[in-house]
Design an enzyme around this catalytic site. Structure first.
Site, PDB file in Angstrom:
ATOM      1  N   LYS A  13       4.207  -8.432  -2.272  1.00  0.00           N
ATOM      2  CA  LYS A  13       4.586  -9.662  -1.577  1.00  0.00           C
ATOM      3  C   LYS A  13       4.271 -10.913  -2.385  1.00  0.00           C
ATOM      4  O   LYS A  13       4.989 -11.905  -2.287  1.00  0.00           O
ATOM      5  CB  LYS A  13       4.011  -9.740  -0.169  1.00  0.00           C
ATOM      6  CG  LYS A  13       2.508  -9.692  -0.073  1.00  0.00           C
ATOM      7  CD  LYS A  13       2.090  -9.591   1.391  1.00  0.00           C
ATOM      8  CE  LYS A  13       0.577  -9.740   1.536  1.00  0.00           C
ATOM      9  NZ  LYS A  13      -0.213  -8.847   0.641  1.00  0.00           N
ATOM     10  N   ARG A  88      -5.562 -12.815   7.418  1.00  0.00           N
ATOM     11  CA  ARG A  88      -5.837 -11.393   7.203  1.00  0.00           C
ATOM     12  C   ARG A  88      -6.656 -10.785   8.335  1.00  0.00           C
ATOM     13  O   ARG A  88      -6.944  -9.595   8.300  1.00  0.00           O
ATOM     14  CB  ARG A  88      -6.628 -11.239   5.912  1.00  0.00           C
ATOM     15  CG  ARG A  88      -5.825 -10.705   4.725  1.00  0.00           C
ATOM     16  CD  ARG A  88      -6.802 -10.596   3.584  1.00  0.00           C
ATOM     17  NE  ARG A  88      -6.385  -9.767   2.503  1.00  0.00           N
ATOM     18  CZ  ARG A  88      -5.796 -10.203   1.390  1.00  0.00           C
ATOM     19  NH1 ARG A  88      -5.449 -11.463   1.273  1.00  0.00           N
ATOM     20  NH2 ARG A  88      -5.540  -9.371   0.410  1.00  0.00           N
ATOM     21  N   ARG A 125      -1.863  -1.893 -12.081  1.00  0.00           N
ATOM     22  CA  ARG A 125      -1.868  -3.351 -12.226  1.00  0.00           C
ATOM     23  C   ARG A 125      -3.045  -3.833 -13.076  1.00  0.00           C
ATOM     24  O   ARG A 125      -2.969  -4.860 -13.746  1.00  0.00           O
ATOM     25  CB  ARG A 125      -1.927  -3.964 -10.824  1.00  0.00           C
ATOM     26  CG  ARG A 125      -1.586  -5.395 -10.729  1.00  0.00           C
ATOM     27  CD  ARG A 125      -1.244  -5.771  -9.300  1.00  0.00           C
ATOM     28  NE  ARG A 125      -2.412  -5.763  -8.421  1.00  0.00           N
ATOM     29  CZ  ARG A 125      -2.370  -6.224  -7.163  1.00  0.00           C
ATOM     30  NH1 ARG A 125      -1.262  -6.690  -6.650  1.00  0.00           N
ATOM     31  NH2 ARG A 125      -3.452  -6.201  -6.421  1.00  0.00           N
ATOM     32  N   ARG A 127      -6.024  -5.117 -12.343  1.00  0.00           N
ATOM     33  CA  ARG A 127      -6.889  -6.243 -11.977  1.00  0.00           C
ATOM     34  C   ARG A 127      -8.290  -5.710 -11.741  1.00  0.00           C
ATOM     35  O   ARG A 127      -8.472  -4.529 -11.485  1.00  0.00           O
ATOM     36  CB  ARG A 127      -6.324  -6.888 -10.702  1.00  0.00           C
ATOM     37  CG  ARG A 127      -6.392  -8.372 -10.691  1.00  0.00           C
ATOM     38  CD  ARG A 127      -5.529  -8.918  -9.583  1.00  0.00           C
ATOM     39  NE  ARG A 127      -6.109  -8.619  -8.273  1.00  0.00           N
ATOM     40  CZ  ARG A 127      -5.475  -8.860  -7.131  1.00  0.00           C
ATOM     41  NH1 ARG A 127      -4.262  -9.374  -7.143  1.00  0.00           N
ATOM     42  NH2 ARG A 127      -6.055  -8.582  -5.977  1.00  0.00           N
ATOM     43  N   ARG A 138      -9.850  -1.277  -0.161  1.00  0.00           N
ATOM     44  CA  ARG A 138      -8.991  -2.399   0.242  1.00  0.00           C
ATOM     45  C   ARG A 138      -7.893  -1.944   1.194  1.00  0.00           C
ATOM     46  O   ARG A 138      -7.550  -2.638   2.139  1.00  0.00           O
ATOM     47  CB  ARG A 138      -8.393  -3.089  -0.983  1.00  0.00           C
ATOM     48  CG  ARG A 138      -9.408  -4.020  -1.627  1.00  0.00           C
ATOM     49  CD  ARG A 138      -9.010  -4.461  -3.007  1.00  0.00           C
ATOM     50  NE  ARG A 138      -7.754  -5.167  -2.997  1.00  0.00           N
ATOM     51  CZ  ARG A 138      -6.922  -5.224  -4.036  1.00  0.00           C
ATOM     52  NH1 ARG A 138      -7.218  -4.592  -5.151  1.00  0.00           N
ATOM     53  NH2 ARG A 138      -5.809  -5.891  -3.941  1.00  0.00           N
TER      54      ARG A 138
HETATM   55  P1  AMP Z   1      -5.038 -10.771  -2.738  1.00  0.00           P
HETATM   56  O1  AMP Z   1      -4.703 -11.406  -4.041  1.00  0.00           O
HETATM   57  O2  AMP Z   1      -4.273 -11.385  -1.582  1.00  0.00           O
HETATM   58  O3  AMP Z   1      -4.912  -9.267  -2.769  1.00  0.00           O
HETATM   59  O4  AMP Z   1      -6.570 -11.090  -2.442  1.00  0.00           O
HETATM   60  C1  AMP Z   1      -7.589 -10.624  -3.306  1.00  0.00           C
HETATM   61  C2  AMP Z   1      -8.932 -10.636  -2.572  1.00  0.00           C
HETATM   62  O5  AMP Z   1      -9.247 -11.963  -2.150  1.00  0.00           O
HETATM   63  C3  AMP Z   1      -8.970  -9.807  -1.287  1.00  0.00           C
HETATM   64  O6  AMP Z   1      -9.229  -8.447  -1.536  1.00  0.00           O
HETATM   65  C4  AMP Z   1     -10.094 -10.502  -0.523  1.00  0.00           C
HETATM   66  O7  AMP Z   1     -11.358 -10.119  -1.031  1.00  0.00           O
HETATM   67  C5  AMP Z   1      -9.890 -11.965  -0.888  1.00  0.00           C
HETATM   68  N1  AMP Z   1      -9.010 -12.661   0.086  1.00  0.00           N
HETATM   69  C6  AMP Z   1      -7.791 -13.224  -0.147  1.00  0.00           C
HETATM   70  N2  AMP Z   1      -7.289 -13.786   0.960  1.00  0.00           N
HETATM   71  C7  AMP Z   1      -8.200 -13.572   1.940  1.00  0.00           C
HETATM   72  C8  AMP Z   1      -8.266 -13.884   3.328  1.00  0.00           C
HETATM   73  N3  AMP Z   1      -7.265 -14.534   3.954  1.00  0.00           N
HETATM   74  N4  AMP Z   1      -9.363 -13.496   4.014  1.00  0.00           N
HETATM   75  C9  AMP Z   1     -10.380 -12.852   3.420  1.00  0.00           C
HETATM   76  N5  AMP Z   1     -10.376 -12.508   2.114  1.00  0.00           N
HETATM   77  C10 AMP Z   1      -9.316 -12.860   1.380  1.00  0.00           C
END
Ligand code: AMP
Length: 189
Positions: A13, A88, A125, A127, A138
């Site tokens: 996404k 989230r 990926r 990361r 996750r």
């Molecule tokens: P993402 O790039 O969206 O996969 O986010 C990477 C990491 O950032 C996640 O695994 C969470 O640890 C943290 N994170 C990002 N957005 C949120 C959110 N809205 N609430 C809590 N943690 C977040």
């Protein structure tokens, strides 16, 4: 019009949102990107968030709500803001309702793909939070805490689903068409 993008980690996404924002002139906010930027710059927020992110846990709701509050409160109704990675949790989704201008949350797009596909994509990926055990964690956190938001938006009648186990180009067309249709239905005369 705020558009909430929902879907598991690895569903694509972020890539889709970025491409659609660039081609359509839409705004795009990725909380994961914002957090990685804070971590990279070694800010106090970054140091705090890093503890959670390394483990594949969610950063606490109050931190996240503070991070997005100003931006989501200022979205002009005819402009599109793609929200990628927020909300989230249910408390975050309720905070979004409270902070956003009334009626601004016009659409939620739910990207769906089977877990096997996601695990493969995440592992390739590379990361830092994409190591195998962290990926599993996750996904578990997603199913338990974030997936219930699908029901939250479905009940409001604003949920649209996209099959994300297809080519990048087809998914992109689907996303752009879905957002345009909602924008026309909600906000244009
Ligand atoms: P993402 O790039 O969206 O996969 O986010 C990477 C990491 O950032 C996640 O695994 C969470 O640890 C943290 N994170 C990002 N957005 C949120 C959110 N809205 N609430 C809590 N943690 C977040």
């Amino acid at each position: 019009m705020i558009t909430v993008l929902l879907g598991p980690p690895g569903v694509g996404k972020g890539t889709q949102a970025q491409a659609a924002a660039a081609s359509q002139g839409w705004m795009h906010m990725s909380t994961g990107e914002m957090l990685r930027d804070e971590v990279g710059r070694g800010t106090e927020l970054g140091l705090q968030a890093d503890q959670f992110m390394r483990r594949g846990d969610l950063v606490p709701d109050d931190v996240m709500v503070d991070m997005v509050a100003v931006r989501v409160s200022q979205v002009p109704s005819k402009e599109v803001l793609l929200l990628d990675g927020f909300p989230r949790t249910l408390p975050q989704s309720e905070a979004l309702v409270a902070k956003a201008p009334s009626g601004a949350i016009g659409l939620s797009v739910y990207f769906r793909a089977p877990d096997e596909v996601l695990v493969q994509r995440l592992l390739s990926r590379g990361r830092r939070d994409d190591a195998r055990e962290v990926v599993r964690h996750r996904l578990a956190v997603y199913h338990e805490t974030t997936e219930p938001l699908v029901g939250f938006y479905r009940e409001q009648g604003i949920l649209r689903e996209i099959d994300a186990d297809r080519s990048i180009e087809i998914i992109q067309e689907d996303l752009v068409r879905t957002v345009q249709a909602a924008l026309e239905a909600n906000f244009l005369p």
